[in-house]
Design a protein around this motif. Structure first.
Motif, PDB file in Angstrom:
ATOM      1  N   ILE A 137      -9.421  -2.975  -7.600  1.00  0.00           N
ATOM      2  CA  ILE A 137      -9.876  -3.610  -6.360  1.00  0.00           C
ATOM      3  C   ILE A 137      -8.728  -3.805  -5.365  1.00  0.00           C
ATOM      4  CG2 ILE A 137      -9.640  -6.049  -7.018  1.00  0.00           C
ATOM      5  CD1 ILE A 137     -12.553  -6.341  -5.878  1.00  0.00           C
ATOM      6  N   MET A 138      -7.529  -4.153  -5.866  1.00  0.00           N
ATOM      7  CA  MET A 138      -6.447  -4.440  -4.939  1.00  0.00           C
ATOM      8  C   MET A 138      -5.914  -3.176  -4.272  1.00  0.00           C
ATOM      9  SD  MET A 138      -6.554  -7.516  -4.797  1.00  0.00           S
ATOM     10  CE  MET A 138      -5.248  -7.787  -3.613  1.00  0.00           C
ATOM     11  N   THR A 139      -6.050  -2.056  -4.936  1.00  0.00           N
ATOM     12  CA  THR A 139      -5.503  -0.831  -4.339  1.00  0.00           C
ATOM     13  C   THR A 139      -6.540  -0.067  -3.518  1.00  0.00           C
ATOM     14  OG1 THR A 139      -6.004   0.318  -6.386  1.00  0.00           O
ATOM     15  CG2 THR A 139      -3.747  -0.477  -6.117  1.00  0.00           C
ATOM     16  N   THR A 140      -7.807  -0.359  -3.736  1.00  0.00           N
ATOM     17  CA  THR A 140      -8.806   0.470  -3.044  1.00  0.00           C
ATOM     18  C   THR A 140      -9.630  -0.285  -2.023  1.00  0.00           C
ATOM     19  OG1 THR A 140     -10.431   0.063  -4.756  1.00  0.00           O
ATOM     20  CG2 THR A 140      -9.066   2.013  -5.019  1.00  0.00           C
ATOM     21  N   TYR A 141      -9.490  -1.618  -1.983  1.00  0.00           N
ATOM     22  CA  TYR A 141     -10.445  -2.320  -1.106  1.00  0.00           C
ATOM     23  C   TYR A 141     -10.304  -1.910   0.351  1.00  0.00           C
ATOM     24  CZ  TYR A 141      -7.067  -5.830   0.604  1.00  0.00           C
ATOM     25  OH  TYR A 141      -6.024  -6.470   1.213  1.00  0.00           O
ATOM     26  N   GLY A 142      -9.056  -1.633   0.764  1.00  0.00           N
ATOM     27  CA  GLY A 142      -8.859  -1.250   2.159  1.00  0.00           C
ATOM     28  C   GLY A 142      -9.589   0.035   2.487  1.00  0.00           C
ATOM     29  N   SER A 143      -9.434   1.004   1.605  1.00  0.00           N
ATOM     30  CA  SER A 143     -10.079   2.299   1.816  1.00  0.00           C
ATOM     31  C   SER A 143     -11.600   2.160   1.804  1.00  0.00           C
ATOM     32  CB  SER A 143      -9.615   3.254   0.719  1.00  0.00           C
ATOM     33  OG  SER A 143     -10.392   4.409   0.733  1.00  0.00           O
ATOM     34  N   GLN A 144     -12.091   1.403   0.821  1.00  0.00           N
ATOM     35  CA  GLN A 144     -13.553   1.233   0.739  1.00  0.00           C
ATOM     36  C   GLN A 144     -14.100   0.522   1.964  1.00  0.00           C
ATOM     37  OE1 GLN A 144     -15.728   0.614  -2.921  1.00  0.00           O
ATOM     38  NE2 GLN A 144     -13.833  -0.027  -3.839  1.00  0.00           N
ATOM     39  N   LEU A 145     -13.384  -0.524   2.386  1.00  0.00           N
ATOM     40  CA  LEU A 145     -13.820  -1.273   3.571  1.00  0.00           C
ATOM     41  C   LEU A 145     -13.853  -0.365   4.787  1.00  0.00           C
ATOM     42  CD1 LEU A 145     -12.195  -4.815   3.578  1.00  0.00           C
ATOM     43  CD2 LEU A 145     -14.570  -4.195   3.979  1.00  0.00           C
TER      44      LEU A 145
END
Lengths: 164, 261
Positions: free
Chosen positions: A7-15
């Motif tokens: 979650i900490m590494t991908t949330y930006g991309s997903q958002l």
């Protein structure tokens, strides 16, 4: 569980991608296409409601026309009945008048005939009287020597006839 | 990973991996085109293509148009039934939500693994469901405070509460209100994740038991496969129901904000 491990590494991309895709869905589909489709549905509903209202109005108009026709028909029939009744009454009156005229004619003829009969009867009676007087005079002259005058015989015959 | 260890990892399907190199950074977060992004775009395209059928806007609809109008009418009726005439104002958002979740759920179930693809369920990620829940919750808060101001707090005191009970009820109601975004986001995330894990575990049973010998394959693999067929059908139902539940709860929460009680 990768959803939480990453979650900490991908949330930006997903958002980032969620904002783009969901934003497009919201603005292009939700805001623009959805109201148009709603509009089509509403328009159809309105059209159907309008058509039904028009059909109802036409139905009511048809009823009205039928009613008018019925009234006109009844009026025409009444008029026709009145005409026939009048014609009948007129015929009856005329017939009555004719019958009355005929009656009158017959009555006068009857009266004439009766008068004629009466006249003939009196004539015949007078003739019988005259014949009777002559016959009585002859009989008396042949049977008896007595001379009788015509007025005497006349009186006697009249008296005898009146008694008869 | 799964191939290396020789056993099937049911969690592998949820991993996010970049598809293309490159990308950029925003506030320390690497933005790359991942499999998650791909499936979000596929969802967008699928919804858009589906909606094109509704754009014919004919007076007498064809099958496709009728199908699209069935979806829009469904959300429209739901909003009108739950909120009233004012609900139509929020229908575009709830409709977007419903279509996005529904198509993402169903696209994640398409068995393209048979031809070597890797389906990815966007809605099986807490990040996505959480953000959607927070957006819904924010709308409720914004609408609630904009329309009613501080009177919005009366939502937490139901009618007819006895006076001494008010502080207690207020706290309970406030807690249940604050839990809403979590329950909303978690429900979808858990339902999607659990179903997909179950399918993968059963698929692993089929493969491993068949590899161990034909007897095991018939004894374990065949019942597992039968079960998978049933659960796949159930998952399609869950995909639809979860999208419906998300949209329904959002509409109910908006109703709270619009009409209080």
């Amino acid at each position: 569980m990768p959803q939480i491990d990453q979650i900490m590494t991908t949330y930006g991309s997903q958002l980032f991608w969620l904002v783009i895709t969901f934003g497009l869905i919201y603005f292009v589909i939700g805001r623009s296409m959805f109201p148009k489709i709603q509009g089509t549905v509403d328009q159809r509903k309105a059209k159907i409601a309008g058509d039904i209202a028009a059909a109802k109005a036409a139905h009511a108009r048809a009823d009205e026309i039928e009613e008018e026709y019925r009234v006109a028909h009844a009026r025409a029939r009444d008029a026709a009945l009145a005409v026939t009744a009048e014609a009948k009454a007129k015929g009856a009156r005329e017939a009555e008048a004719k019958v009355r005229a005929a009656d009158n004619g017959i009555a006068t003829q009857l009266a004439d005939a009766e008068a004629a009969i009466a006249a003939q009867q009196t004539a015949a009676l007078a003739e019988i009287e005259a014949v009777a007087v002559e016959a009585a005079q002859d009989i008396v002259a042949r049977l008896t020597p007595a001379k009788i005058t015509k007025p005497q015989v006349n009186r006697a015959v009249k008296g005898a006839l009146a008694d008869a | 990973m799964a191939a290396e260890s020789g056993k099937i990892d049911p969690m592998h399907q949820f991993e996010i991996a970049p598809i293309s190199n490159g990308g950029f950074e925003i506030a320390g977060q690497a933005i790359t085109f991942t499999n998650s992004a791909l499936w979000m775009l596929l969802t967008l395209v699928a919804v858009w293509v589906f909606m094109q059928g509704g754009m014919k806007r004919e007076l007498v609809p064809g099958r496709w148009q009728l199908m699209v109008e069935g979806f829009t009418g469904f959300i429209d009726d739901m909003m009108t039934a739950n909120i009233g005439a004012e609900g139509r104002k929020y229908a575009p958002y709830v409709f977007s939500l419903f279509m996005f979740i529904l198509f993402a759920n169903i696209l994640g179930l398409i068995p393209i693994g048979v031809v070597g693809g890797h389906p990815f369920t966007v809605t099986s990620h807490l990040t996505i469901t959480g953000v959607l829940a927070i957006v819904s919750f924010s709308i409720v808060l914004i609408v609630g405070f904009a329309r009613h101001g501080l009177h919005f707090f009366s939502l937490f005191v139901p009618h007819g509460t006895p006076l001494p009970m008010i502080p207690f009820i207020f706290v309970v109601e406030l807690l249940s209100f604050l839990v809403r975004p979590f329950s909303l986001g978690l429900r979808l995330f858990v339902a999607m994740t659990a179903g997909h894990i179950l399918l993968k575990v059963l698929a692993g049973f089929v493969i491993n038991s068949t590899n161990a010998g034909i007897g095991y394959g018939l004894l374990v693999g065949l019942p597992s496969l039968t079960l998978m067929v049933g659960i796949s059908a159930l998952e399609i139902l869950v995909a639809v129901v979860q999208a419906y539940v998300f949209a329904l709860l959002t509409s109910l929460y908006i109703n709270d904000a619009v009409n209080l009680h």
